[in-house]
Design an enzyme around this catalytic site. Sequence first.
Site, PDB file in Angstrom:
ATOM      1  N   ARG A   8      61.383 -12.748  58.775  1.00  0.00           N
ATOM      2  CA  ARG A   8      60.067 -12.538  57.860  1.00  0.00           C
ATOM      3  C   ARG A   8      60.888 -11.254  57.258  1.00  0.00           C
ATOM      4  NH1 ARG A   8      55.684  -9.686  56.757  1.00  0.00           N
ATOM      5  NH2 ARG A   8      55.805  -8.380  59.534  1.00  0.00           N
ATOM      6  N   ALA A   9      60.724 -11.503  55.633  1.00  0.00           N
ATOM      7  CA  ALA A   9      60.529  -9.952  55.118  1.00  0.00           C
ATOM      8  C   ALA A   9      58.423 -10.399  54.355  1.00  0.00           C
ATOM      9  CB  ALA A   9      61.672  -9.981  54.821  1.00  0.00           C
ATOM     10  N   SER A  10      58.939  -9.269  53.639  1.00  0.00           N
ATOM     11  CA  SER A  10      57.308  -8.984  53.030  1.00  0.00           C
ATOM     12  C   SER A  10      57.829  -9.153  51.639  1.00  0.00           C
ATOM     13  CB  SER A  10      56.409  -7.779  53.290  1.00  0.00           C
ATOM     14  OG  SER A  10      56.903  -7.601  54.950  1.00  0.00           O
ATOM     15  N   THR A  11      58.760  -9.336  51.325  1.00  0.00           N
ATOM     16  CA  THR A  11      59.282  -9.756  49.583  1.00  0.00           C
ATOM     17  C   THR A  11      60.505 -10.210  49.168  1.00  0.00           C
ATOM     18  OG1 THR A  11      60.182  -7.440  49.848  1.00  0.00           O
ATOM     19  CG2 THR A  11      57.755  -7.339  48.744  1.00  0.00           C
TER      20      THR A  11
END
Length: 207
Positions: A8-11
């Site tokens: 997962r990455a935020s952006t």
Amino acid sequence: MFVRAYLRASTKETDANRAKEQLEQFAADKGLKIAAFYVENESGASLQRPALFKLIDDAHPGDMLLLEQVDRLSRLDEADWESLKATLKKKEIKVVALDLPTSWMMTTTDPTMARMFAAVNDMMLDMLAAIARKDYEDRRRRAAQGIEKAKAKGVYKGRKEDADRNALIQRHLKAGQSSWNEIMELVGCSRGTVAKQAALLKAQESA
């Protein structure tokens, strides 16, 4: 037992696949093989994460959720974290994180040892999840303070709106032929951005 890796990455600007090789190497060192990767760009402070819940839906009792760091799984507040934990526990999913050595013991297939390690690991998961949430809140507070200082000096202009991207999102929404997830993938934006444009479009249509 299947190993299901979560990235997962935020952006959209951050590569969620960045840690893929590390997870593959860890699995290989433990004599494990990753059955599937679940990748998404969503905030860890929200439970609105389709890929994570797809992983949970796909998992069988005893399967392993493998991730780089605990904060990839959770920057949630206490209530949401307890909800996610309950969901994982109900499916009997083992959480193993590269930054949590106590979780590495969860790779054992011995049931007695697994229960012992699970008790220790649950405590450590709670602690790291709380730290991740505090870090998230601290960064948001510092960012807000920076914006207030910039506003006081008259130099804050806010984030520049991407008019072309927003117009494209609204065209897809109006056409009604694509799901939000498909729009996010096509346009390269977050769920929050699609939600904002959907709300604006609804307001325009009802005006």
